[in-house]
Design an enzyme around this catalytic site. Structure first.
Site, short mmCIF file in Angstrom:
data_model
loop_
_atom_site.label_atom_id
_atom_site.label_comp_id
_atom_site.label_asym_id
_atom_site.label_seq_id
_atom_site.Cartn_x
_atom_site.Cartn_y
_atom_site.Cartn_z
N THR A 156 9.94 -7.30 -12.84
CA THR A 156 9.45 -8.67 -12.97
C THR A 156 8.39 -8.97 -11.91
O THR A 156 8.59 -8.70 -10.72
CB THR A 156 10.62 -9.66 -12.80
OG1 THR A 156 11.60 -9.37 -13.79
CG2 THR A 156 10.15 -11.10 -12.94
N GLN A 177 -6.48 -0.52 5.46
CA GLN A 177 -7.17 -1.09 6.63
C GLN A 177 -8.64 -1.41 6.33
O GLN A 177 -9.36 -1.86 7.22
CB GLN A 177 -7.11 -0.09 7.80
CG GLN A 177 -5.72 0.25 8.26
CD GLN A 177 -5.04 -0.89 9.01
OE1 GLN A 177 -5.68 -1.87 9.40
NE2 GLN A 177 -3.73 -0.79 9.20
N ALA A 205 -1.94 -7.04 0.98
CA ALA A 205 -2.33 -8.39 1.40
C ALA A 205 -2.11 -8.63 2.88
O ALA A 205 -2.86 -9.37 3.52
CB ALA A 205 -1.52 -9.43 0.61
N HIS A 206 -1.07 -8.01 3.45
CA HIS A 206 -0.63 -8.47 4.78
C HIS A 206 -1.50 -8.01 5.94
O HIS A 206 -1.29 -8.43 7.07
CB HIS A 206 0.84 -8.11 5.01
CG HIS A 206 1.10 -6.68 5.33
ND1 HIS A 206 1.32 -6.24 6.60
CD2 HIS A 206 1.17 -5.59 4.53
CE1 HIS A 206 1.54 -4.94 6.58
NE2 HIS A 206 1.45 -4.52 5.34
N ASN A 246 -5.81 3.84 10.49
CA ASN A 246 -5.01 2.72 11.01
C ASN A 246 -4.79 2.78 12.51
O ASN A 246 -4.45 1.78 13.13
CB ASN A 246 -3.64 2.67 10.30
CG ASN A 246 -2.92 3.99 10.37
OD1 ASN A 246 -3.44 5.01 9.90
ND2 ASN A 246 -1.74 4.01 10.94
N CYS A 266 9.59 7.72 24.14
CA CYS A 266 10.31 8.95 24.44
C CYS A 266 11.80 8.65 24.37
O CYS A 266 12.30 7.82 25.09
CB CYS A 266 9.92 9.51 25.79
SG CYS A 266 10.35 8.49 27.19
N ALA A 299 0.81 -1.22 0.00
CA ALA A 299 0.00 0.00 0.00
C ALA A 299 0.85 1.27 0.00
O ALA A 299 0.44 2.28 -0.57
CB ALA A 299 -0.94 0.00 1.20
N THR A 300 2.00 1.23 0.64
CA THR A 300 2.85 2.43 0.65
C THR A 300 3.26 2.80 -0.77
O THR A 300 3.16 3.96 -1.19
CB THR A 300 4.09 2.20 1.52
OG1 THR A 300 3.67 2.07 2.89
CG2 THR A 300 5.06 3.36 1.42
#
Lengths: 406, 128
Positions: free
Chosen positions: A245, A185, A206-207, A157, A332, A77-78
Site C-alpha cells: 500500500t 547524496q 527524501a530525508h 556520502n 573502537c 535509497a537502500t
C-alpha cells in the site's frame, strides 16, 4: 548546554524536515477525504488519493527528465539500491553474471553485491584512487561481454567526491550495459537528467534534502524495466515491482522536498561552497589536518571530511558531543580498530581514517555556527594532543602537514 | 555521536581529566604501555615524597574515552599510596568503578602495564 546551542553538521546522515514539506504532508494526513487507499480505484476517495500520488510521481519524474511511469516508490535509497541491483542481476538471465561497481559505494550497494556474489555473480569493484571518483576509462576497461549492470554512486556520502555520471553513463550506453546510480547524496544538489546522462536506474530519497525518512524512489528506464525482477510480491502496486500500500503523505513529502531542493539548488550550492571553504580555512588553524574531500569541482559543497592527525577519533567525537553533531569513523569496541573503508581507499591509514570527522551541511548551516564549530574542534584537538604520549613513529611525530586530496 | 554508550561517570571524568600531565611535567619515574600508532597508549608519571609514598601521579594517554577516564581514575587512586601500589593496579576495578562496557577492558589493561613499567623505573631510593 541547551540543544539550541548544538550545531547540527550531520546533514549527510539526515536532515530536519523543512516546514514547507511538513505542511504538505500534514495537509494529506489531516484530510479525511484523502485517507483512502490510493489503489482503491472503485471509489472517489481512493481516486483522490491516487491523484495525489500520481501528481507527486509526475513532479519527481520531471525533476530528473524521466517519464512518470518510470518512477517506482520505495522506502528509501537502500531499498532502491537493493531493488536495482538484485532485481536487474537476477532478471538478466542468459546475458551474463558480471557486475561492475566501486570500492567506495555505500553499504546498501556493497552488501547487496556481496549477496549477489553468494548467488554466483561476479563483481568487479573499481578503485577510485586518491581522487575519490571513478575514471570513465577505468570503467570502460572493466566492462566485459557478460557484464549485466554497472552501479556507481553520484556523490560519496563520506567525502563528497563527485562521480562524472554523464561520462560514466556514456561508457555504459556505448557498451549497452544498464547503468545504476545511487543518487542519495546527489539528488536535489546537482542537476540530474537521466536521459542525457545515460542512466537506467537511479536511487533517490527524501530525508537527505529536508524531506521525511522512510520514502524514496527508484527510476527504472524502459530498457531496465525489461530486465528487472521484483524483490517482494503481492498486491501489484508500482507495476508489480514494489507491491504494498502506497503512503500518499510520504510520497507528497518526497515530491515537495525534491521540488524545494531543486528550486534552491543554485543558491545553496554557491552559499555552501563558500561556507565549506571558510570552515576548511578555519580548521587549518589547527596543525596536522588533512582534507579528505576534494576541494575543487569534484567535491560536493555539502560535505567536508577532515583528518586530525595525532588525535584518537572516538575521544575527539566524545569531546565534541553536546557541542555539535558530526559524524566520524568507527568506534573502537575492542583492541581491533578499523577506519572507514572509503577513507582507506583514498590512501589514508586506519589511524587517519579513525581520526577523521565528516562535517555536512544543510539549510540551517550558517557562518556563525561553523565558526563556533571550528573553534570547538580546534580546542578539543589541541587538548587531546596535549595529553597524549609522544608517538614513537617518525611519521606521526611529523604530522603537521596540511593538504588536500584532489 | 560516539557509538559506544558510556556512563555519566566516564563523562564527568573525561570532561575534567584532572590528573592529566602538563606539558613538561616533572617526574621521579614514568612508565608506558601501548603505542599511539596502534591506537592506544598510556604513560604514568609519578613523584614520591620522602616516605616512599606517591605524592603526585599524572598520566598521558592516547585512546578512547574509556582509557582516558580510567587512567585519570587510576592516577587519582594511586596518589598517597605506597609506590608498590603501581604494581597492583586492578583494571577490572577501574572498569567497574566507571561502569565501562565489557569490550573496553582490553584498553584498561594498558594502565596496569604502565603501572608496572613505572614501578620498575622507580629508583630504589623511593621506598621499594
Amino acid at each position: 548546554m541547551s540543544d539550541e546551542a548544538v550545531v547540527y553538521l550531520d546533514h549527510a546522515a539526515t536532515t530536519p524536515v523543512a516546514p514547507e514539506v511538513c505542511e504538505a504532508m500534514l495537509a494529506v494526513l489531516g484530510d479525511p477525504g484523502l485517507a483512502a487507499n490510493p489503489s482503491s480505484g472503485d471509489h472517489a476517495p481512493g481516486r483522490r488519493a491516487a491523484a495525489l500520488v500520481e501528481q507527486a510521481r509526475a513532479e519527481i519524474a520531471a525533476l530528473i527528465g524521466a517519464q512518470a511511469s518510470e518512477i517506482v516508490f520505495t522506502s528509501g535509497a537502500t531499498e532502491s539500491d537493493n531493488l536495482a541491483l538484485l532485481g536487474v542481476a537476477r532478471g538478466s538471465g542468459w546475458r551474463g553474471r558480471h557486475i561492475v561497481s566501486s570500492r567506495t559505494e555505500h553499504r546498501a550497494v556493497l552488501d547487496a553485491l556481496a549477496h549477489l556474489e553468494r548467488e554466483g555473480f561476479e563483481v568487479t569493484l573499481l578503485d577510485p584512487g586518491a581522487a575519490g571518483h571513478v575514471a570513465p576509462q577505468a570503467l570502460a576497461a572493466a566492462l566485459r561481454d557478460d557484464t549485466v549492470l554497472v552501479s556507481l554512486m553520484h556523490v560519496n556520502n563520506e567525502t563528497g567526491a563527485i562521480n562524472d555520471i554523464g561520462a560514466l553513463g556514456a561508457v555504459c550506453r556505448e557498451a549497452g550495459v544498464p547503468f545504476h546510480v545511487d543518487a542519495a547524496q546527489g539528488i536535489g544538489k546537482f542537476p540530474i537528467d537521466v536521459v542525457a546522462q545515460g542512466i537506467d536506474l537511479l536511487s533517490l530519497n527524501a530525508h537527505k534534502v529536508h524531506g521525511p525518512k522512510g520514502i524514496g524512489a527508484l527510476y527504472v528506464s524502459e530498457r531496465a524495466r525489461r530486465r528487472i525482477e521484483p524483490l517482494v510480491f503481492g498486491g501489484g502496486q508500482e507495476q508489480g515491482l514494489r507491491p504494498g500500500t502506497l503512503a500518499p503523505h510520504q510520497i507528497v513529502g518526497l515530491a515537495r522536498a525534491l521540488t524545494l531542493a531543486e528550486s534552491r539548488r543554485e543558491s545553496e550550492t554557491a552559499r555552501l561552497r563558500a561556507l565549506r571553504a571558510a570552515l576548511w580555512e578555519a580548521l587549518q588553524g589547527c596543525e596536522g589536518v588533512l582534507c579528505n574531500s576534494p576541494l575543487d569541482g569534484h567535491g560536493s559543497p555539502w560535505i567536508l571530511n577532515v583528518c586530525f592527525e595525532g588525535v584518537e577519533g572516538e575521544s575527539l567525537r566524545y569531546a565534541l558531543d553536546g557541542l555539535m553533531v558530526v559524524s566520524g569513523g568507527s568506534a573502537c569496541n575492542s583492541m581491533h580498530q578499523e577506519g572507514s573503508y572509503v577513507l582507506r581507499s583514498l590512501g589514508r591509514s586506519d589511524q587517519q581514517a579513525m581520526s577523521s570527522l565528516r562535517f555536512s551541511f544543510g539549510l540551517a548551516t550558517d557562518a556563525a555556527g561553523l565558526a563556533r564549530a571550528a573553534a570547538e574542534v580546534i580546542i578539543a584537538v589541541r587538548w587531546l594532543r596535549a595529553i597524549a604520549p609522544a608517538p614513537q613513529s617518525a611519521s606521526l611525530r611529523a604530522s603537521s602537514s596540511a593538504g588536500a586530496v584532489n | 555521536m560516539s557509538r559506544v554508550e558510556y556512563s555519566q561517570l566516564v563523562r564527568e571524568r573525561f570532561n575534567r581529566l584532572a590528573h592529566a600531565a602538563q606539558p613538561g611535567e616533572a617526574a621521579d619515574a614514568s612508565g608506558s604501555a601501548g603505542r599511539v600508532e596502534r591506537g592506544a597508549a598510556v604513560e604514568l608519571l609519578v613523584c614520591c615524597d620522602g616516605r616512599g609514598l606517591l605524592a603526585r601521579v599524572r598520566f598521558r594517554a592516547y585512546g578512547c574515552p574509556a582509557l582516558l577516564a580510567a587512567a585519570d581514575l587510576a592516577a587519582e587512586r594511586l596518589e598517597g599510596q605506597p609506590s608498590v601500589a603501581l604494581g597492583r593496579i586492578d583494571p577490572r576495578a577501574l572498569a567497574s568503578a566507571l561502569e565501562l562496557p565489557a569490550g573496553k577492558l582490553g584498553r584498561v589493561l594498558l594502565i596496569e602495564d604502565a603501572g608496572q613499567a613505572c614501578l620498575a623505573a622507580l629508583p630504589q631510593s623511593h621506598g621499594i
